[in-house]
Design a protein around this motif. Structure first.
Motif, mmCIF file in Angstrom:
data_model
loop_
_atom_site.group_PDB
_atom_site.id
_atom_site.type_symbol
_atom_site.label_atom_id
_atom_site.label_comp_id
_atom_site.label_asym_id
_atom_site.label_seq_id
_atom_site.Cartn_x
_atom_site.Cartn_y
_atom_site.Cartn_z
ATOM 1 N N ARG A 12 0.933 -1.360 0.140
ATOM 2 C CA ARG A 12 -0.099 -0.102 0.106
ATOM 3 C C ARG A 12 0.732 1.343 0.009
ATOM 4 O O ARG A 12 2.018 1.049 0.347
ATOM 5 C CB ARG A 12 -0.973 0.098 1.314
ATOM 6 N N VAL A 13 0.393 2.414 -0.543
ATOM 7 C CA VAL A 13 1.098 3.688 -0.677
ATOM 8 C C VAL A 13 -0.027 4.681 0.160
ATOM 9 O O VAL A 13 -1.168 4.470 -0.183
ATOM 10 C CB VAL A 13 1.557 3.959 -1.799
ATOM 11 N N LYS A 14 0.613 5.772 0.836
ATOM 12 C CA LYS A 14 -0.119 6.925 1.273
ATOM 13 C C LYS A 14 -0.270 7.692 0.081
ATOM 14 O O LYS A 14 0.503 7.878 -0.801
ATOM 15 C CB LYS A 14 0.339 7.574 2.297
ATOM 16 N N ALA A 29 -4.535 12.028 4.471
ATOM 17 C CA ALA A 29 -3.714 10.903 3.985
ATOM 18 C C ALA A 29 -4.552 9.529 4.050
ATOM 19 O O ALA A 29 -4.864 9.231 5.319
ATOM 20 C CB ALA A 29 -2.518 10.819 4.581
ATOM 21 N N ILE A 30 -4.738 9.018 2.929
ATOM 22 C CA ILE A 30 -5.249 7.401 3.007
ATOM 23 C C ILE A 30 -4.303 6.366 2.568
ATOM 24 O O ILE A 30 -3.214 6.969 1.645
ATOM 25 C CB ILE A 30 -6.400 7.424 2.281
ATOM 26 N N ASP A 31 -4.390 5.190 2.662
ATOM 27 C CA ASP A 31 -3.727 4.108 2.125
ATOM 28 C C ASP A 31 -4.438 3.647 0.924
ATOM 29 O O ASP A 31 -5.693 3.562 0.889
ATOM 30 C CB ASP A 31 -3.575 3.010 2.967
ATOM 31 N N LEU A 32 -3.587 3.509 -0.318
ATOM 32 C CA LEU A 32 -4.034 3.048 -1.592
ATOM 33 C C LEU A 32 -3.164 1.945 -2.163
ATOM 34 O O LEU A 32 -2.195 1.636 -1.775
ATOM 35 C CB LEU A 32 -4.124 4.138 -2.641
ATOM 36 N N MET A 34 -1.043 -0.334 -3.920
ATOM 37 C CA MET A 34 0.323 0.325 -4.861
ATOM 38 C C MET A 34 0.143 0.296 -6.390
ATOM 39 O O MET A 34 -0.402 -0.955 -7.271
ATOM 40 C CB MET A 34 1.600 -0.906 -4.902
ATOM 41 N N ARG A 45 8.642 6.172 -7.426
ATOM 42 C CA ARG A 45 8.458 6.633 -5.811
ATOM 43 C C ARG A 45 8.923 7.918 -5.614
ATOM 44 O O ARG A 45 10.020 8.484 -5.667
ATOM 45 C CB ARG A 45 9.424 5.581 -5.189
ATOM 46 N N ALA A 112 1.818 11.993 -3.342
ATOM 47 C CA ALA A 112 1.577 10.371 -3.102
ATOM 48 C C ALA A 112 2.880 9.839 -2.866
ATOM 49 O O ALA A 112 3.851 10.414 -3.335
ATOM 50 C CB ALA A 112 0.861 9.754 -4.068
ATOM 51 N N GLU A 113 3.024 8.504 -2.168
ATOM 52 C CA GLU A 113 4.155 7.887 -2.078
ATOM 53 C C GLU A 113 4.673 7.394 -3.530
ATOM 54 O O GLU A 113 5.890 7.098 -3.703
ATOM 55 C CB GLU A 113 4.272 6.969 -0.948
ATOM 56 N N THR A 289 2.051 13.971 4.660
ATOM 57 C CA THR A 289 1.051 13.735 5.718
ATOM 58 C C THR A 289 0.656 15.228 6.166
ATOM 59 O O THR A 289 -0.376 15.127 7.051
ATOM 60 C CB THR A 289 1.130 12.947 6.891
#
Length: 324
Positions: A12-14, A29-32, A34, A45, A112-113, A289
């Motif tokens: 997952r990425v933020k 910020a949420i997790d999505l 990859m 990245r 995003a990350e 964040t």
């Protein structure tokens, strides 16, 4: 299946999103999952992402109102420029390899990350450019470049740049000077020495500045670019022919700025950095964040330099142990 034989969780990425229009507090910020690079794409990245006034306009709903009330699909992402490291290559991509440092632009997704983007929307990052600058230059730099090209700015001409000490304005100053133009730049008195260091002749950014320009250019200027879009620009319009004037604000009835992004345009900006030291100054950096704080910093008003979101690399385990 025994618990210890279950498949590992998907990476997952933020990413920063907003679920409704409003003040900076709507950002979260949420997790999505990859993202995966498709044909012709690279996965990056992200290390840095520039924060632009257009991001604030999108988050607040101003952009929606300006386009007839069309609403975004929520949750909606933000960010149009980035720098980072390639870690996945899609089919058919030959210009990049895993591990390459790149910079580029993407439509509302760089907070995003990690992100995926067509390989045609990225170029290699120079080693002499910091991550923060590389994340702040792609969209801002291309807007400045497009504006000056549209105005036909070139050697021997005099160009007036309004808001010359801001992120967009200072890039426009550097480009015009490098192309051989004489540049007059408006700014607050505290930024005049800074404009001189870029090669511009500074004037005040109020009505007194209009008369200062008349003294420096009695016959008017060849081109006029309002890189601010917030102050009252009307008093300055008499200094140039209407067809040689552009503004970020649509309220003056000038030609629309055609700032089409292209890999070639971004590559030219990178070359300008390598030959002439072209940079966009960075005034503040925030972790991903803390995007809400970054937006508030931009909303405080025009200032020298850019606000950038940073995605910091995790400390390697060996160093973590040493620091304990």
């Amino acid at each position: 299946m025994p618990a210890n034989d279950s498949p590992p969780p998907s990476p997952r990425v933020k990413a920063v999103v907003f679920d409704r229009y409003g003040a900076a507090e709507v950002l979260r910020a949420i997790d999505l999952p990859m993202p995966q690079a498709g044909p012709g794409e690279i996965r990056v990245r992200v290390r840095a992402a520039g924060v632009r006034p257009s991001d604030i306009a999108l988050r607040s709903g101003l952009s929606a109102r300006a386009h007839g009330g069309a609403r975004a699909r929520f949750p909606h992402r933000l960010g149009n420029e980035f720098a980072g490291v390639v870690d996945q290559i899609g089919a058919g991509v030959a210009d990049f390899a895993v591990g390459d440092e790149v910079m580029g632009w993407a439509a509302a997704m760089s907070y995003a990350e990690a992100l995926t983007v067509p390989a045609t929307q990225a170029v290699h990052k120079p080693h002499t450019m910091t991550w923060a600058v590389a994340g702040a230059l792609p969209s801002t730099g291309q807007t400045a470049h497009a504006a000056l090209r549209q105005l036909g700015v070139g050697a021997g001409q005099t160009v007036l740049i309004h808001g010359a000490a801001g992120a967009l304005g200072c890039v426009a100053v550097q480009l015009a000077v490098a192309w051989g133009a004489r540049v007059i730049g408006t700014a607050a008195a505290a930024d005049h020495d800074y404009l001189r260091s870029l090669g511009a002749q500074p004037v005040n950014d109020d009505n007194a500045g209009v008369e200062q320009v008349r003294a420096l250019a009695p016959h008017g200027v060849d081109a006029l670019f309002d890189a601010c879009g917030q102050d009252d620009f009307a008093p300055w319009l008499a200094l140039a022919a209407p067809q040689r004037a552009l503004s970020l604000s649509p309220r003056y009835g000038l030609a629309e700025l055609r700032s089409a992004r292209s890999r070639e345009r971004l590559a030219e900006l990178v070359a300008m950095h390598e030959r002439h030291g072209l940079l966009v100054p960075v005034r503040e950096m925030f972790p991903l964040t803390r995007a809400a704080e970054a937006h508030r910093a931009v909303e405080r008003g025009p200032a020298r330099g850019k606000v950038v979101l940073m995605v910091y690399e995790a400390m390697p385990l060996a160093l973590l142990r040493l620091s304990a």
